[in-house]
Design an enzyme around this catalytic site. Structure first.
Site, mmCIF file in Angstrom:
data_model
loop_
_atom_site.group_PDB
_atom_site.id
_atom_site.type_symbol
_atom_site.label_atom_id
_atom_site.label_comp_id
_atom_site.label_asym_id
_atom_site.label_seq_id
_atom_site.Cartn_x
_atom_site.Cartn_y
_atom_site.Cartn_z
ATOM 1 N N THR A 61 0.848 -1.200 0.000
ATOM 2 C CA THR A 61 0.000 0.000 0.000
ATOM 3 C C THR A 61 0.884 1.250 0.000
ATOM 4 O O THR A 61 1.956 1.245 0.587
ATOM 5 C CB THR A 61 -0.877 0.017 1.269
ATOM 6 O OG1 THR A 61 -1.642 -1.185 1.322
ATOM 7 C CG2 THR A 61 -1.816 1.211 1.300
ATOM 8 N N ILE A 120 -11.912 -6.762 -0.635
ATOM 9 C CA ILE A 120 -11.724 -5.313 -0.535
ATOM 10 C C ILE A 120 -11.108 -5.034 0.821
ATOM 11 O O ILE A 120 -11.574 -5.534 1.851
ATOM 12 C CB ILE A 120 -13.069 -4.580 -0.715
ATOM 13 C CG1 ILE A 120 -13.513 -4.687 -2.173
ATOM 14 C CG2 ILE A 120 -12.958 -3.112 -0.302
ATOM 15 C CD1 ILE A 120 -14.897 -4.150 -2.453
ATOM 16 N N GLY A 121 -10.055 -4.224 0.846
ATOM 17 C CA GLY A 121 -9.388 -3.906 2.099
ATOM 18 C C GLY A 121 -9.775 -2.531 2.599
ATOM 19 O O GLY A 121 -10.815 -1.994 2.254
ATOM 20 N N THR A 173 -2.002 2.053 6.516
ATOM 21 C CA THR A 173 -1.485 0.874 5.847
ATOM 22 C C THR A 173 -1.279 -0.215 6.873
ATOM 23 O O THR A 173 -1.033 0.067 8.041
ATOM 24 C CB THR A 173 -0.153 1.182 5.135
ATOM 25 O OG1 THR A 173 0.373 -0.043 4.591
ATOM 26 C CG2 THR A 173 0.882 1.767 6.085
ATOM 27 N N GLU A 192 -2.666 -4.251 8.284
ATOM 28 C CA GLU A 192 -3.703 -5.270 8.236
ATOM 29 C C GLU A 192 -5.048 -4.609 7.962
ATOM 30 O O GLU A 192 -5.652 -3.998 8.837
ATOM 31 C CB GLU A 192 -3.760 -6.039 9.553
ATOM 32 C CG GLU A 192 -2.570 -6.950 9.788
ATOM 33 C CD GLU A 192 -2.738 -7.783 11.054
ATOM 34 O OE1 GLU A 192 -1.713 -8.222 11.585
ATOM 35 O OE2 GLU A 192 -3.876 -7.967 11.504
ATOM 36 N N GLY A 193 -5.506 -4.752 6.739
ATOM 37 C CA GLY A 193 -6.703 -4.038 6.316
ATOM 38 C C GLY A 193 -7.910 -4.305 7.194
ATOM 39 O O GLY A 193 -8.674 -3.397 7.528
#
Lengths: 198, 130
Positions: free
Chosen positions: B1, B30-31, B51, B53-54
């Site tokens: 990211t 989707i994050g 940025t 762990e989504g």
């Protein structure tokens, strides 16, 4: 107090054994992007233009996980997403599931500026991209040899990698992957069972 | 990211985030990066890009929380960033960059490192990893 300020990032959660030359490469890219943003600010470009300009530069360089150099899905393809927000009136735009748009952040900006919505995804986002005439490329453009190798490692370990910047040098050097070998299916380094049933 | 946050000389903040997501993710995942309030947020107080762990960033509405604690708890930018990283991630790992309307820049992370760089008009410039 006052005056302009800028910050950039290229991702968190980094392999502690990242080779020195890769670290230097990363620092050079971050410095170049900062200088690009600083020049734009000194030219009195508004903040929203500067963030788009800088992220486009980061997307174009394959070093970090965005645009070219994106992480690969389980299918070996790239699916990209991005968002942008303008503080004064909190206008925003976001996109997901992009496979051919060279600069996702610019499409997100167009969603904000040129559509009645805030978020477009997958086929709708791709159709909007074609309608807006943004630059489109084949999905292969975004895929690097390094990431193909990383996907192979992840599949062998049956895991989803949080830190995908693991040197190809050896499986044993990746704590995330090594842990996954002894563990059930994991996501973000955690057992899949802790997540919601869906 | 990747991400960028900026406050210009007029005090206007903006934030942008872009990503390819997780390696070996399911198709359609989707994050946090495209989710306004989670991975990206900007208002008249600050601009934030996250940025890491989504899923943890989504649970914590991390980007919006920085602005919220500034607005409702009266914290300054760095204090807000520190608070959110410490208190809102639970077991998750993430980092973020932020700027304020007053020309401040801040970053915070609970991972082992974050590729980052920042600069201000008064000449400060720093690039770091660990």
């Amino acid at each position: 107090m006052g005056g302009w300020a800028i910050a950039v990032h290229g991702g968190a959660g980094i392999d502690p054994n990242l080779p020195t030359e890769k670290q230097e490469e990363a620092k050079l890219l971050l410095t170049r992007c900062l200088n690009l943003g600083i020049s734009a600010l000194r030219s009195n470009l508004p903040a929203i233009d500067v963030v788009e300009l800088v992220v486009r530069e980061l997307e174009t360089d394959p070093l970090f996980n965005s645009g070219r150099g994106s992480a690969l899905s389980e299918n070996g393809t790239v699916e990209m997403e991005a968002s942008i927000m303008d503080g004064p009136k909190r206008r925003c735009g976001a996109v997901s599931g992009l496979t051919t748009v060279k600069n996702p952040i610019s499409l997100a900006r167009l969603v904000m500026d040129k559509s009645p919505h805030s978020y477009l995804a997958f086929s709708g986002a791709e159709a909007f991209a074609r309608q807006q005439g943004v630059e489109l490329v084949e999905n292969e453009y975004f895929i690097t040899e390094e990431n193909k190798g990383m996907l192979k490692l992840a599949k062998e370990a049956n895991s989803i990698l949080f830190d995908y910047r693991v040197p190809i040098a050896g499986l044993e050097s990746c704590t995330a992957v090594a842990a996954a070998v002894d563990s059930p299916l994991q996501m973000n380094g955690l057992p899949i069972s802790i997540y919601a049933p869906e | 990211t990747v991400g960028c946050v900026v406050v210009d000389s007029q005090g206007r903040c903006a934030a942008a985030t872009s990503t390819g997501g997780l390696m070996n993710k399911m198709s359609g995942r989707i994050g946090d990066s495209p989710l306004i309030g989670s991975g990206t947020y900007a208002c008249n107080l600050c601009g934030v890009s996250c940025t890491g762990e989504g899923e943890a960033i989504i649970r914590g509405t991390l980007a919006r929380d920085v602005a919220a604690v500034m607005e409702y708890k009266g914290l300054g930018l760095q204090a807000a960033v520190d608070y959110v990283i410490k208190e809102r991630l639970d077991e998750g790992q993430a980092g973020l960059i932020a700027v304020s309307k007053d020309g401040e820049v801040a970053c915070g992370f609970n991972t082992n490192g974050m590729f980052r760089g920042c600069a201000t008009q008064d000449g400060f410039m720093e690039v770091g990893i660990w």
